[in-house]
Structures are given as C-alpha cells and as structure tokens.
Design a protein around this motif. Structure first.
Motif, PDB file in Angstrom:
ATOM      1  N   ALA A   1       9.021   3.205   1.548  1.00  0.00           N
ATOM      2  CA  ALA A   1       8.851   3.067   0.098  1.00  0.00           C
ATOM      3  C   ALA A   1       9.338   4.331  -0.592  1.00  0.00           C
ATOM      4  CB  ALA A   1       7.386   2.807  -0.255  1.00  0.00           C
ATOM      5  N   ALA A   2       9.992   4.154  -1.732  1.00  0.00           N
ATOM      6  CA  ALA A   2      10.440   5.281  -2.557  1.00  0.00           C
ATOM      7  C   ALA A   2      10.244   4.908  -4.018  1.00  0.00           C
ATOM      8  CB  ALA A   2      11.905   5.608  -2.284  1.00  0.00           C
ATOM      9  N   THR A   3       9.649   5.805  -4.771  1.00  0.00           N
ATOM     10  CA  THR A   3       9.429   5.599  -6.200  1.00  0.00           C
ATOM     11  C   THR A   3      10.193   6.656  -6.979  1.00  0.00           C
ATOM     12  OG1 THR A   3       7.221   4.677  -5.810  1.00  0.00           O
ATOM     13  CG2 THR A   3       7.701   5.453  -8.037  1.00  0.00           C
ATOM     14  N   GLY A   4      10.887   6.245  -8.026  1.00  0.00           N
ATOM     15  CA  GLY A   4      11.646   7.186  -8.833  1.00  0.00           C
ATOM     16  C   GLY A   4      10.748   8.109  -9.640  1.00  0.00           C
ATOM     17  N   VAL A   5      11.077   9.395  -9.624  1.00  0.00           N
ATOM     18  CA  VAL A   5      10.401  10.378 -10.475  1.00  0.00           C
ATOM     19  C   VAL A   5      11.250  10.611 -11.729  1.00  0.00           C
ATOM     20  CG1 VAL A   5       9.517  12.743 -10.650  1.00  0.00           C
ATOM     21  CG2 VAL A   5       9.289  11.471  -8.496  1.00  0.00           C
ATOM     22  N   THR A   6      12.538  10.878 -11.503  1.00  0.00           N
ATOM     23  CA  THR A   6      13.504  10.956 -12.598  1.00  0.00           C
ATOM     24  C   THR A   6      14.481   9.793 -12.464  1.00  0.00           C
ATOM     25  OG1 THR A   6      15.013  12.382 -11.345  1.00  0.00           O
ATOM     26  CG2 THR A   6      13.341  13.478 -12.675  1.00  0.00           C
ATOM     27  N   ASP A   7      15.189   9.464 -13.520  1.00  0.00           N
ATOM     28  CA  ASP A   7      16.162   8.374 -13.462  1.00  0.00           C
ATOM     29  C   ASP A   7      17.241   8.683 -12.431  1.00  0.00           C
ATOM     30  OD1 ASP A   7      14.920   6.890 -15.402  1.00  0.00           O
ATOM     31  OD2 ASP A   7      16.156   7.636 -17.038  1.00  0.00           O
ATOM     32  N   GLY A   8      17.712   7.645 -11.722  1.00  0.00           N
ATOM     33  CA  GLY A   8      18.750   7.838 -10.719  1.00  0.00           C
ATOM     34  C   GLY A   8      19.634   6.630 -10.602  1.00  0.00           C
ATOM     35  N   ASN A   9      20.495   6.648  -9.595  1.00  0.00           N
ATOM     36  CA  ASN A   9      21.448   5.555  -9.386  1.00  0.00           C
ATOM     37  C   ASN A   9      20.760   4.258  -8.978  1.00  0.00           C
ATOM     38  OD1 ASN A   9      22.781   8.269  -8.644  1.00  0.00           O
ATOM     39  ND2 ASN A   9      24.525   6.951  -9.071  1.00  0.00           N
ATOM     40  N   LEU A  10      19.687   4.361  -8.189  1.00  0.00           N
ATOM     41  CA  LEU A  10      19.004   3.172  -7.698  1.00  0.00           C
ATOM     42  C   LEU A  10      17.642   2.946  -8.332  1.00  0.00           C
ATOM     43  CD1 LEU A  10      19.728   3.193  -3.849  1.00  0.00           C
ATOM     44  CD2 LEU A  10      20.641   1.628  -5.558  1.00  0.00           C
TER      45      LEU A  10
ATOM     46  N   GLU B   1       0.828  -1.210   0.000  1.00  0.00           N
ATOM     47  CA  GLU B   1       0.000   0.000   0.000  1.00  0.00           C
ATOM     48  C   GLU B   1       0.864   1.262   0.000  1.00  0.00           C
ATOM     49  OE1 GLU B   1      -3.529   0.190  -0.164  1.00  0.00           O
ATOM     50  OE2 GLU B   1      -3.028  -1.828  -0.825  1.00  0.00           O
ATOM     51  N   LEU B   2       1.975   1.231   0.740  1.00  0.00           N
ATOM     52  CA  LEU B   2       2.895   2.364   0.726  1.00  0.00           C
ATOM     53  C   LEU B   2       3.447   2.589  -0.673  1.00  0.00           C
ATOM     54  CD1 LEU B   2       2.749   2.324   3.848  1.00  0.00           C
ATOM     55  CD2 LEU B   2       5.213   2.703   3.858  1.00  0.00           C
ATOM     56  N   ALA B   3       3.766   1.499  -1.363  1.00  0.00           N
ATOM     57  CA  ALA B   3       4.274   1.618  -2.724  1.00  0.00           C
ATOM     58  C   ALA B   3       3.236   2.273  -3.624  1.00  0.00           C
ATOM     59  CB  ALA B   3       4.654   0.239  -3.258  1.00  0.00           C
ATOM     60  N   ARG B   4       1.978   1.909  -3.450  1.00  0.00           N
ATOM     61  CA  ARG B   4       0.921   2.521  -4.259  1.00  0.00           C
ATOM     62  C   ARG B   4       0.849   4.027  -4.033  1.00  0.00           C
ATOM     63  NH1 ARG B   4      -4.199   3.576  -3.089  1.00  0.00           N
ATOM     64  NH2 ARG B   4      -4.197   2.304  -1.204  1.00  0.00           N
ATOM     65  N   VAL B   5       1.047   4.449  -2.783  1.00  0.00           N
ATOM     66  CA  VAL B   5       1.002   5.874  -2.463  1.00  0.00           C
ATOM     67  C   VAL B   5       2.148   6.623  -3.142  1.00  0.00           C
ATOM     68  CG1 VAL B   5       1.128   7.583  -0.615  1.00  0.00           C
ATOM     69  CG2 VAL B   5      -0.200   5.485  -0.286  1.00  0.00           C
ATOM     70  N   THR B   6       3.373   6.081  -3.025  1.00  0.00           N
ATOM     71  CA  THR B   6       4.515   6.772  -3.639  1.00  0.00           C
ATOM     72  C   THR B   6       4.449   6.709  -5.164  1.00  0.00           C
ATOM     73  OG1 THR B   6       5.907   4.785  -3.406  1.00  0.00           O
ATOM     74  CG2 THR B   6       6.031   6.445  -1.645  1.00  0.00           C
ATOM     75  N   GLU B   7       3.895   5.635  -5.707  1.00  0.00           N
ATOM     76  CA  GLU B   7       3.731   5.555  -7.165  1.00  0.00           C
ATOM     77  C   GLU B   7       2.854   6.686  -7.683  1.00  0.00           C
ATOM     78  OE1 GLU B   7       3.993   0.695  -7.899  1.00  0.00           O
ATOM     79  OE2 GLU B   7       2.056   1.699  -7.661  1.00  0.00           O
ATOM     80  N   HIS B   8       1.732   6.903  -7.037  1.00  0.00           N
ATOM     81  CA  HIS B   8       0.818   7.954  -7.490  1.00  0.00           C
ATOM     82  C   HIS B   8       1.460   9.337  -7.377  1.00  0.00           C
ATOM     83  CE1 HIS B   8      -3.134   6.025  -8.344  1.00  0.00           C
ATOM     84  NE2 HIS B   8      -2.600   5.029  -7.638  1.00  0.00           N
ATOM     85  N   ALA B   9       2.194   9.571  -6.300  1.00  0.00           N
ATOM     86  CA  ALA B   9       2.871  10.867  -6.147  1.00  0.00           C
ATOM     87  C   ALA B   9       3.930  11.051  -7.226  1.00  0.00           C
ATOM     88  CB  ALA B   9       3.495  10.963  -4.756  1.00  0.00           C
ATOM     89  N   ALA B  10       4.687   9.990  -7.494  1.00  0.00           N
ATOM     90  CA  ALA B  10       5.748  10.069  -8.501  1.00  0.00           C
ATOM     91  C   ALA B  10       5.178  10.321  -9.896  1.00  0.00           C
ATOM     92  CB  ALA B  10       6.570   8.779  -8.496  1.00  0.00           C
ATOM     93  N   ILE B  11       4.096   9.641 -10.226  1.00  0.00           N
ATOM     94  CA  ILE B  11       3.479   9.828 -11.538  1.00  0.00           C
ATOM     95  C   ILE B  11       2.979  11.261 -11.704  1.00  0.00           C
ATOM     96  CG2 ILE B  11       1.487   9.199 -12.960  1.00  0.00           C
ATOM     97  CD1 ILE B  11       1.811   6.323 -11.814  1.00  0.00           C
ATOM     98  N   ALA B  12       2.340  11.790 -10.658  1.00  0.00           N
ATOM     99  CA  ALA B  12       1.822  13.158 -10.731  1.00  0.00           C
ATOM    100  C   ALA B  12       2.947  14.167 -10.928  1.00  0.00           C
ATOM    101  CB  ALA B  12       1.039  13.479  -9.456  1.00  0.00           C
ATOM    102  N   ALA B  13       4.058  13.978 -10.201  1.00  0.00           N
ATOM    103  CA  ALA B  13       5.192  14.899 -10.332  1.00  0.00           C
ATOM    104  C   ALA B  13       5.868  14.742 -11.690  1.00  0.00           C
ATOM    105  CB  ALA B  13       6.198  14.648  -9.210  1.00  0.00           C
TER     106      ALA B  13
END
Length: 320
Positions: free
Chosen positions: A277-286, A15-27
């Motif tokens: 949970a952390a979702t990438g917004v831009t490409d990064g090292n991880l 569920e945490l992943a779902r939250v960060t996914e939605h934030a990342a997509i919006a940004a």
C-alpha cells in the motif's frame, strides 16, 4: 502458505491502506514547512500507532534504520498485537522526506507485508537498481549490461526507437556518468530529487507516467520496498548492494548476506504473497496528495497484491 496468504489478503489489504493513510495525513500537515525531520517523525509516530492495532505477529525487516540508530520502526522491531499470522513488514512512513518538506511531487507513505521470511533483509546502504514494468521477456535488461545495451534492448522489445524511451534517475552527482551514457544513446531522462520507491513504481506504469525504466543507485531498503511493489505488477527488477567498506560488509553479513556482489532479482528481494500500500503525501504522477478541507481530509491510496496481480486505487474521505 495458502491459509496465511488468504488471511493477509482478506484481513489486511484495507488495513494496510489505513496505516499508510494515517502516516500520509500526519506528514502532510507539515509539508512545505522546510522541516523534513519533523514531517518524518510525525509519519513514523502515526504509522507505529496504526501498526500496533493490526492482528499480526509482525517483524520489521525494512524500516527507519538498524537497531540503535532509530528510536522506532527499526529493523527487528516487533509490531502488531502478536496475534495472527507471522509476517515480514517493510515500510517507509515518509518516502521523499525532502520532497515533502519542499512540497514537491511524489512524496508517499509506503508499507509492504508478506509471510515471514519472504522479504530480503538489507542494511541501510546503497543499492544499484534497474527496473522496468510488466509485459517484457524475462532478462530483457540486466545490471551486467551497459546503459546503452539495456536501453536499446528495451526499445526493441517495446517496438519503438530508443529516442522514445524515458529513464528515471535520481538527480545525484554520482549519476553524472550514467546520465551522459543515457543521453548519448538518445533516450530522455526524468530526473527526480528524492523518492526512488515512487520512481520504480512509475516505471511499472509507463502509460500513466511516461517513464519506461528506472536506473541508478539509491537506498537498499527502498529497493526492497520497490521490489515488493513490482512483485504485485509483474515488473522486472535487479538490485546489487553497494558494500564498499569493511563496515558495510560486516553489517550485511550480520543480516545473513554473504555474497557482497550478488545481483538480486525481484523475486529474491520479495517472495511469497506480497501485499503493498502507498498513500500520496504530495501530488505525484500516480497518486494525489492529501487534501485538507473544512470538514474532511481526502487521501489517495494504491493497494496491490502479488498473488492475484490485483491493483486497486482508493480515494477516501475522512470526516472530521
């Protein structure tokens, strides 16, 4: 804490992943547009909507600012359905706002959760930070020692010459002297323009990122989020608030911080069973950034839990 910890793990890791996914997509819809405020607001709105769908009695302890300074996701705000376990919530809907606006590497959406009373409440001030990954003796580095002493000790523990150590430091004028000290020892530096939660996480996985240690002064809220991540990986971290004015000390005191010069360990900043949970917004090292395709959106998320030291990566495809 047993039942509550199991509930967090079984019910909320994904569920945490779902939250960060939605934030990342919006940004990500606004990355590279040069408007960091608009990108941040989009991420905040998306994260707020998704948090309220969770079956938790959540209180934000690390958020977008203190009450009265931020319209949403402020410190002390209640989130969730109010049904379920009482939890502390630490978040940054868009860590690396400037990075996202310029479409540079390592902008992420971040969220951590732990049983109520587990996450350190800090004001929106600076914090001096020092962090390394797992596998080293306790106390191998410390904010009480010089940069030279820390880098030399880390290199010895790693079994390499200090010239093979790379430090991650925010590219800020305040770090001019620190940068000189690191280079004088012979260590390399990876300067980052923004996003020190990502910087600390990178230090926890040097085999993947090439970064051995995080050093310098950044945001205190980001320090607690980073500590939550390191609790899950077994890394070490110390943080010291920079309460340089009476006003900052008063704000800290209001949150129960009465020792202005105290050095906090990672366990003191994030205790209990932490999920992260952390979702990438831009490409990064991880993490890869959000990908927009004709019929789908692809996200890359890192999920962690401290009790089991479980680290999962999830590549998700969201069909339109």
């Amino acid at each position: 804490m047993g039942k509550e910890a199991r509930a967090l793990d079984r019910t909320f890791t994904l569920e945490l992943a779902r939250v960060t996914e939605h934030a990342a997509i919006a940004a990500a819809r606004l990355r590279g547009r040069g408007d960091e405020k608009a990108a941040d607001q989009a991420a905040v709105d998306a994260m707020r909507r998704e948090l309220d769908t969770l079956s938790i009695d959540g209180t934000i302890v690390i958020g977008e600012g203190e009450k009265g300074e931020a319209p949403a996701l402020f410190i002390g705000e209640s989130v969730g359905s109010a049904e379920g376990p009482a939890v502390d919530v630490a978040l940054d809907p868009l860590e690396g706002k400037t990075v996202c606006a310029k479409n540079l590497p390592n902008s992420i959406a971040v969220l951590a959760m732990a049983p109520k009373g587990s996450l350190l409440k800090v004001p929106d001030v600076y914090m001096e930070k020092l962090a390394i990954g797992p596998g080293y003796p306790a106390g191998i580095v410390s904010l009480t020692r010089s940069a030279e002493e820390n880098l030399t000790a880390l290199a010895k523990a790693k079994g390499v010459d200090v010239t093979e150590i790379t430090a991650c430091i925010l590219d800020r004028p305040r770090h001019g002297r620190l940068i000189e000290e690191v280079r004088a020892v012979g260590a390399a530096i990876r300067l980052i323009g923004d996003g020190d939660v990502a910087g600390v996480i990178h230090a926890a996985n040097p085999a993947e990122t090439g970064i051995d240690i995080y050093m310098g002064i950044g945001g205190a809220p980001e320090g607690v989020l980073a500590a939550a991540a390191l609790r899950c990986t077994g890394g070490q971290m110390e943080g010291r608030l920079q309460l340089t004015t009476p006003e900052k000390r008063a704000r800290a005191d209001a949150l129960g911080i009465t020792e202005p010069n105290r050095i906090y360990s990672v366990e003191e900043m994030a205790s209990g069973d932490v999920v992260f949970a952390a979702t990438g917004v831009t490409d990064g090292n991880l993490l890869d950034g959000v990908r927009f395709q004709r019929d789908r959106i692809t996200t890359h998320t890192l999920m962690m839990r401290s009790a089991t030291r479980t680290i999962r990566e999830m590549h998700a495809q969201h069909y339109i």
